[in-house]
Enzyme design. Structure first.
Site, PDB file in Angstrom:
ATOM      1  N   HIS A  94     -25.026  40.596 -66.034  1.00  0.00           N
ATOM      2  CA  HIS A  94     -25.097  39.317 -66.743  1.00  0.00           C
ATOM      3  C   HIS A  94     -25.559  39.602 -68.165  1.00  0.00           C
ATOM      4  O   HIS A  94     -26.749  39.786 -68.413  1.00  0.00           O
ATOM      5  CB  HIS A  94     -26.070  38.408 -66.002  1.00  0.00           C
ATOM      6  CG  HIS A  94     -25.984  36.984 -66.420  1.00  0.00           C
ATOM      7  ND1 HIS A  94     -24.974  36.150 -65.987  1.00  0.00           N
ATOM      8  CD2 HIS A  94     -26.761  36.234 -67.240  1.00  0.00           C
ATOM      9  CE1 HIS A  94     -25.149  34.943 -66.508  1.00  0.00           C
ATOM     10  NE2 HIS A  94     -26.223  34.970 -67.277  1.00  0.00           N
TER      11      HIS A  94
ATOM     12  N   HIS B  87     -30.756  31.922 -66.760  1.00  0.00           N
ATOM     13  CA  HIS B  87     -31.282  30.569 -66.506  1.00  0.00           C
ATOM     14  C   HIS B  87     -31.834  30.417 -65.089  1.00  0.00           C
ATOM     15  O   HIS B  87     -32.125  29.302 -64.648  1.00  0.00           O
ATOM     16  CB  HIS B  87     -30.174  29.526 -66.718  1.00  0.00           C
ATOM     17  CG  HIS B  87     -29.690  29.441 -68.127  1.00  0.00           C
ATOM     18  ND1 HIS B  87     -30.493  28.964 -69.155  1.00  0.00           N
ATOM     19  CD2 HIS B  87     -28.511  29.765 -68.706  1.00  0.00           C
ATOM     20  CE1 HIS B  87     -29.801  29.007 -70.299  1.00  0.00           C
ATOM     21  NE2 HIS B  87     -28.603  29.499 -70.049  1.00  0.00           N
TER      22      HIS B  87
ATOM     23  N   HIS C  73     -19.016  33.386 -70.424  1.00  0.00           N
ATOM     24  CA  HIS C  73     -18.230  32.212 -70.026  1.00  0.00           C
ATOM     25  C   HIS C  73     -16.772  32.243 -70.456  1.00  0.00           C
ATOM     26  O   HIS C  73     -16.045  31.276 -70.261  1.00  0.00           O
ATOM     27  CB  HIS C  73     -18.878  30.911 -70.544  1.00  0.00           C
ATOM     28  CG  HIS C  73     -20.193  30.585 -69.906  1.00  0.00           C
ATOM     29  ND1 HIS C  73     -20.785  29.343 -70.008  1.00  0.00           N
ATOM     30  CD2 HIS C  73     -21.035  31.333 -69.153  1.00  0.00           C
ATOM     31  CE1 HIS C  73     -21.944  29.337 -69.339  1.00  0.00           C
ATOM     32  NE2 HIS C  73     -22.107  30.546 -68.827  1.00  0.00           N
TER      33      HIS C  73
ATOM     34  N   HIS D 149     -21.896  35.568 -67.978  1.00  0.00           N
ATOM     35  CA  HIS D 149     -22.796  35.047 -69.019  1.00  0.00           C
ATOM     36  C   HIS D 149     -22.069  34.565 -70.270  1.00  0.00           C
ATOM     37  O   HIS D 149     -22.486  33.597 -70.874  1.00  0.00           O
ATOM     38  CB  HIS D 149     -23.870  36.067 -69.428  1.00  0.00           C
ATOM     39  CG  HIS D 149     -24.771  35.588 -70.525  1.00  0.00           C
ATOM     40  ND1 HIS D 149     -25.702  34.585 -70.336  1.00  0.00           N
ATOM     41  CD2 HIS D 149     -24.883  35.955 -71.843  1.00  0.00           C
ATOM     42  CE1 HIS D 149     -26.355  34.369 -71.479  1.00  0.00           C
ATOM     43  NE2 HIS D 149     -25.874  35.179 -72.403  1.00  0.00           N
TER      44      HIS D 149
ATOM     45  N   ASP E 159     -19.720  31.549 -63.967  1.00  0.00           N
ATOM     46  CA  ASP E 159     -20.818  30.588 -64.070  1.00  0.00           C
ATOM     47  C   ASP E 159     -20.335  29.141 -63.910  1.00  0.00           C
ATOM     48  O   ASP E 159     -19.456  28.675 -64.639  1.00  0.00           O
ATOM     49  CB  ASP E 159     -21.509  30.723 -65.435  1.00  0.00           C
ATOM     50  CG  ASP E 159     -21.971  32.151 -65.720  1.00  0.00           C
ATOM     51  OD1 ASP E 159     -21.434  33.085 -65.108  1.00  0.00           O
ATOM     52  OD2 ASP E 159     -22.859  32.313 -66.575  1.00  0.00           O
TER      53      ASP E 159
ATOM     54  N   GLU F   7     -25.882  29.781 -62.300  1.00  0.00           N
ATOM     55  CA  GLU F   7     -27.039  29.652 -63.212  1.00  0.00           C
ATOM     56  C   GLU F   7     -26.974  28.436 -64.130  1.00  0.00           C
ATOM     57  O   GLU F   7     -27.990  28.011 -64.662  1.00  0.00           O
ATOM     58  CB  GLU F   7     -27.172  30.921 -64.064  1.00  0.00           C
ATOM     59  CG  GLU F   7     -26.081  31.052 -65.114  1.00  0.00           C
ATOM     60  CD  GLU F   7     -26.533  31.808 -66.358  1.00  0.00           C
ATOM     61  OE1 GLU F   7     -27.678  32.246 -66.405  1.00  0.00           O
ATOM     62  OE2 GLU F   7     -25.713  31.943 -67.279  1.00  0.00           O
ATOM     63  N   ASN F   8     -25.775  27.885 -64.347  1.00  0.00           N
ATOM     64  CA  ASN F   8     -25.641  26.745 -65.269  1.00  0.00           C
ATOM     65  C   ASN F   8     -25.313  25.439 -64.547  1.00  0.00           C
ATOM     66  O   ASN F   8     -24.807  24.487 -65.150  1.00  0.00           O
ATOM     67  CB  ASN F   8     -24.546  27.020 -66.313  1.00  0.00           C
ATOM     68  CG  ASN F   8     -24.762  28.288 -67.087  1.00  0.00           C
ATOM     69  OD1 ASN F   8     -24.045  29.263 -66.917  1.00  0.00           O
ATOM     70  ND2 ASN F   8     -25.760  28.296 -67.941  1.00  0.00           N
TER      71      ASN F   8
HETATM   72 FE   LIG Z   1     -23.944  31.208 -67.879  1.00  0.00          FE
HETATM   73 FE   LIG Z   2     -26.350  33.388 -68.687  1.00  0.00          FE
END
Ligand SMILES: [Fe+2]
Ligand SMILES: [Fe+2]
Length: 276
Positions: A153, A64, A180, A178, A4, A35-36
């Protein structure tokens, strides 16, 4: 495949280090979870285009995915970006894509992503059934030696490992995202019964962003929130920029994974594009 991308620090780290990835690993396809990207939540059209320009061939999005409405038309129209395939029926976008390597002689890489159900707080459908349904939609099937990558995820390693076993022998790789934080379990799963192919697996890719942080966010506001209950703006961290990901080797004739290697690269905040 990169974990991510978190905020500006993640974007800049990726932009700085993609050339190094090419030099070091000579990948046919570079993928990332984006997504981030937008200050920690979601992705904007401008950031999408910049990541394409930086050399990301295909992007995935997690819980996200639908934060920014501006991205919806890109999710519908572009062929190199996906959101979780088990979102509710009405969600914009698609759950799988075919990424064509620059070398036209190579087959497409099918990529799909699903959300786990544990501790995720989203109204997602059964990820296992959703993956099976998407597999049946692919133009080339798993029996056809298609190269298929599945991203899970999810919050829990148990659910990610379970997905690895569910797809063992059927796809080229299953990787988690997800949380991280990269995990130390990259492997080729043991032979599935009579499977023609090996499946590479890792529970979590980690992230691209500031590592002096709590999963990419600045430490102080997170600690204050957890210690007082007061809601804080969780701004994105910018110290100790790194990118985390995996390199998967796949035999294009069989779709079988032949290797998986986890890597971390450190970005230099004193060099472009950080200075810009
Ligand atoms: Fe993430
Ligand atoms: Fe996530």
């Amino acid at each position: 495949m990169l974990g991510d991308i978190v905020g500006a620090c993640g974007r800049q780290s990726v932009a700085q280090l993609v050339p190094q990835i090419h030099e070091q690993y000579k990948p046919d396809v570079v993928l990332a979870n984006a997504e981030n990207t937008a200050n920690g939540s979601g992705l904007t059209p401008d950031q999408y285009r910049k990541l394409c320009k930086a050399g990301i061939d295909g992007m995935t999005l997690g819980d996200h995915a639908l934060r920014k409405r501006e991205i919806f038309s890109i999710l519908q129209d572009e062929t190199n970006i996906i959101r979780p395939g088990n979102l509710p029926e009405g969600a914009p976008g698609k759950g799988w894509m075919a990424v064509q390597p620059q070398d036209e002689n190579l087959p497409p890489v099918y990529v799909m992503i699903v959300l786990g159900n544990m501790f995720m707080g989203l109204n997602a459908n059964d990820p296992f059934a959703s993956v099976d349904r998407m597999m049946a939609q692919l133009p080339r099937t798993a029996d056809d030696n298609a190269i298929i990558l599945v991203e899970m995820h999810a919050e829990t390693t148990s659910e990610k490992q379970a997905m690895g076993w569910h797809l063992n022998g059927k796809v080229s790789a299953v990787f988690g995202s997800h949380t991280h934080v990269p995990t130390a379990d990259a492997c080729l799963l043991p032979d599935a019964k009579q499977a023609k192919r090996k499946t590479a697996f890792i529970s979590d890719l980690g992230m691209c962003g500031g590592h002096e942080s709590v999963i990419g966010r600045r430490v102080e506001p997170v600690l204050t929130h957890l210690r007082t209950g007061v809601y804080m703006a969780f701004d994105v961290a910018d110290r100790d920029p790194r990118i985390n990901g995996i390199v998967i080797d796949i035999d294009e004739a069989t779709g079988s994974a032949t290797g998986i290697e986890r890597f971390t690269m450190h970005a230099d905040r004193n060099k472009p594009p950080f200075m810009a």
